[in-house]
Scaffold this motif. Structure first.
Motif, PDB file in Angstrom:
ATOM      1  N   ALA A 110      20.222 -32.419   1.348  1.00  0.00           N
ATOM      2  CA  ALA A 110      21.372 -32.472   0.443  1.00  0.00           C
ATOM      3  C   ALA A 110      22.471 -31.563   0.918  1.00  0.00           C
ATOM      4  CB  ALA A 110      20.932 -32.085  -0.973  1.00  0.00           C
ATOM      5  N   ALA A 111      22.115 -30.379   1.397  1.00  0.00           N
ATOM      6  CA  ALA A 111      23.124 -29.423   1.855  1.00  0.00           C
ATOM      7  C   ALA A 111      23.882 -29.977   3.043  1.00  0.00           C
ATOM      8  CB  ALA A 111      22.458 -28.095   2.217  1.00  0.00           C
ATOM      9  N   ALA A 112      23.145 -30.499   4.012  1.00  0.00           N
ATOM     10  CA  ALA A 112      23.793 -30.989   5.218  1.00  0.00           C
ATOM     11  C   ALA A 112      24.619 -32.228   4.925  1.00  0.00           C
ATOM     12  CB  ALA A 112      22.735 -31.295   6.281  1.00  0.00           C
ATOM     13  N   GLY A 113      24.131 -33.077   3.998  1.00  0.00           N
ATOM     14  CA  GLY A 113      24.848 -34.303   3.708  1.00  0.00           C
ATOM     15  C   GLY A 113      26.132 -34.067   2.945  1.00  0.00           C
ATOM     16  N   ALA A 114      26.202 -32.973   2.178  1.00  0.00           N
ATOM     17  CA  ALA A 114      27.366 -32.718   1.327  1.00  0.00           C
ATOM     18  C   ALA A 114      28.449 -31.927   2.034  1.00  0.00           C
ATOM     19  CB  ALA A 114      26.930 -31.980   0.065  1.00  0.00           C
ATOM     20  N   VAL A 152      30.796 -25.009   7.320  1.00  0.00           N
ATOM     21  CA  VAL A 152      29.913 -24.855   6.165  1.00  0.00           C
ATOM     22  C   VAL A 152      28.546 -25.444   6.465  1.00  0.00           C
ATOM     23  CG1 VAL A 152      29.538 -25.472   3.750  1.00  0.00           C
ATOM     24  CG2 VAL A 152      31.818 -24.808   4.522  1.00  0.00           C
ATOM     25  N   ALA A 153      28.530 -26.650   7.006  1.00  0.00           N
ATOM     26  CA  ALA A 153      27.263 -27.295   7.339  1.00  0.00           C
ATOM     27  C   ALA A 153      26.492 -26.469   8.367  1.00  0.00           C
ATOM     28  CB  ALA A 153      27.517 -28.706   7.869  1.00  0.00           C
ATOM     29  N   GLN A 184      18.921 -22.326   6.407  1.00  0.00           N
ATOM     30  CA  GLN A 184      17.892 -23.144   5.802  1.00  0.00           C
ATOM     31  C   GLN A 184      16.481 -22.547   5.896  1.00  0.00           C
ATOM     32  OE1 GLN A 184      18.631 -25.699   3.947  1.00  0.00           O
ATOM     33  NE2 GLN A 184      16.469 -25.958   3.380  1.00  0.00           N
ATOM     34  N   PRO A 185      16.125 -21.797   6.948  1.00  0.00           N
ATOM     35  CA  PRO A 185      14.784 -21.205   6.983  1.00  0.00           C
ATOM     36  C   PRO A 185      14.491 -20.282   5.798  1.00  0.00           C
ATOM     37  CG  PRO A 185      15.736 -21.164   9.173  1.00  0.00           C
ATOM     38  CD  PRO A 185      16.827 -21.607   8.235  1.00  0.00           C
ATOM     39  N   TYR A 186      15.529 -19.833   5.096  1.00  0.00           N
ATOM     40  CA  TYR A 186      15.341 -18.923   3.955  1.00  0.00           C
ATOM     41  C   TYR A 186      15.494 -19.644   2.614  1.00  0.00           C
ATOM     42  CZ  TYR A 186      16.189 -15.752   7.814  1.00  0.00           C
ATOM     43  OH  TYR A 186      16.126 -15.116   9.029  1.00  0.00           O
ATOM     44  N   ALA A 187      15.479 -20.979   2.637  1.00  0.00           N
ATOM     45  CA  ALA A 187      15.790 -21.746   1.437  1.00  0.00           C
ATOM     46  C   ALA A 187      14.813 -21.494   0.294  1.00  0.00           C
ATOM     47  CB  ALA A 187      15.834 -23.241   1.755  1.00  0.00           C
ATOM     48  N   ASP A 188      13.568 -21.098   0.601  1.00  0.00           N
ATOM     49  CA  ASP A 188      12.608 -20.827  -0.463  1.00  0.00           C
ATOM     50  C   ASP A 188      12.616 -19.363  -0.878  1.00  0.00           C
ATOM     51  OD1 ASP A 188      11.513 -19.798   1.840  1.00  0.00           O
ATOM     52  OD2 ASP A 188       9.446 -20.406   1.345  1.00  0.00           O
ATOM     53  N   MET A 189      13.594 -18.595  -0.372  1.00  0.00           N
ATOM     54  CA  MET A 189      13.746 -17.173  -0.720  1.00  0.00           C
ATOM     55  C   MET A 189      15.188 -16.979  -1.206  1.00  0.00           C
ATOM     56  SD  MET A 189      11.980 -15.855   2.824  1.00  0.00           S
ATOM     57  CE  MET A 189      12.214 -14.112   2.517  1.00  0.00           C
ATOM     58  N   GLU A 200      38.788 -23.201   0.729  1.00  0.00           N
ATOM     59  CA  GLU A 200      37.975 -24.289   0.224  1.00  0.00           C
ATOM     60  C   GLU A 200      36.568 -24.233   0.818  1.00  0.00           C
ATOM     61  OE1 GLU A 200      42.035 -24.843  -0.512  1.00  0.00           O
ATOM     62  OE2 GLU A 200      41.092 -24.656   1.467  1.00  0.00           O
ATOM     63  N   GLU A 201      36.479 -23.974   2.127  1.00  0.00           N
ATOM     64  CA  GLU A 201      35.169 -23.805   2.749  1.00  0.00           C
ATOM     65  C   GLU A 201      34.449 -22.595   2.163  1.00  0.00           C
ATOM     66  OE1 GLU A 201      35.764 -25.643   7.232  1.00  0.00           O
ATOM     67  OE2 GLU A 201      36.094 -23.499   6.911  1.00  0.00           O
ATOM     68  N   LEU A 202      35.202 -21.532   1.934  1.00  0.00           N
ATOM     69  CA  LEU A 202      34.626 -20.326   1.348  1.00  0.00           C
ATOM     70  C   LEU A 202      34.006 -20.620  -0.013  1.00  0.00           C
ATOM     71  CD1 LEU A 202      34.432 -17.141   1.582  1.00  0.00           C
ATOM     72  CD2 LEU A 202      36.470 -17.115   0.142  1.00  0.00           C
TER      73      LEU A 202
END
Length: 224
Positions: free
Chosen positions: A10-14, A19-20, A27-32, A51-53
């Motif tokens: 979802a993050a990469a697609g949006a 930003v991507a 992403q390796p820290y997504a569960d933390m 806007e990116e910020l």
């Protein structure tokens, strides 16, 4: 409410571009959540636009303020491309960030600066006004300027009165008679106190602003 980071897809697609790239790197820290937010904060300085910020920092949870602050701090010297209002907008709700921007880009007129402190500095409004008045006092205003400030409406009468009193006691210039209400009472109190204890006169050197301690260090180890 703490924001949870979105799933990797979802993050990469949006998002696209920088930003991507930042989202993929974190992403390796997504569960933390705390580590994920910290990683995004560390990635924010290289973004190109407000806007990116906003897009990136909105995902940083409790690190959103620091995320915005880091980006704004790198642009405060560039007044030509980043005027005050754009930087304040980029700070979002971060009072630390807004206070630092206001203090780094003070208005020439102390009353304008104090109004900006009231409008934008949030919890740091008193400190912001105190810095404004210290800067004004260091410049050794003449009697006409002192009267203008003493008689103006101010949202921070204690700060204005204190430095008017410092002018009376420490510089031996003027009086508190032009002021009214809390400004006058504070001026008189400060003048009396500082006359008795001149060692407590304000410093004539502005200290570097440190509204908050910024975290540092490496990211925590990935548990995955």
């Amino acid at each position: 409410m703490k924001r949870e980071p979105p799933p990797e897809g979802a993050a990469a697609g949006a998002s696209t571009g920088m930003v991507a790239e930042a989202l993929r790197g974190c992403q390796p820290y997504a569960d933390m959540p705390d580590a994920y937010g910290y990683c995004l904060y560390k990635s924010s300085a290289g973004l190109a636009t407000p806007e990116e910020l906003a897009e990136l920092c909105a995902r940083a949870g409790q690190w959103e303020g620091e995320c915005r602050h880091a980006w704004v701090a790198g642009r405060m010297h560039d007044a030509a491309n980043w005027p005050l209002d754009r930087l304040l907008d980029a700070c979002g709700d971060s009072a630390d960030c807004r206070f630092e921007v206001l203090d780094f880009r003070p208005a020439d007129d102390v009353l304008v600066q104090i109004r900006r402190c009231a409008d934008h500095a949030g919890a740091y409004g008193e400190d912001c006004a105190g810095h404004a008045m210290q800067r004004w006092w260091i410049a050794r205003p003449d009697d006409a300027e002192a009267k203008r400030v003493a008689t103006a409406f101010t949202p921070f009468p204690g700060k204005v009165g204190w430095f008017l009193g410092a002018r009376v006691a420490c510089d031996h210039e003027g009086s508190c008679e032009d002021a009214e209400g809390e400004v006058r009472r504070t001026c008189q109190h400060a003048a009396e106190l500082l006359a008795e204890r001149p060692q407590n006169c304000p410093s004539r050197t502005m200290k570097p602003l440190r509204p908050g301690q910024r975290p540092g260090g490496p990211l925590p180890a990935n548990r995955g």
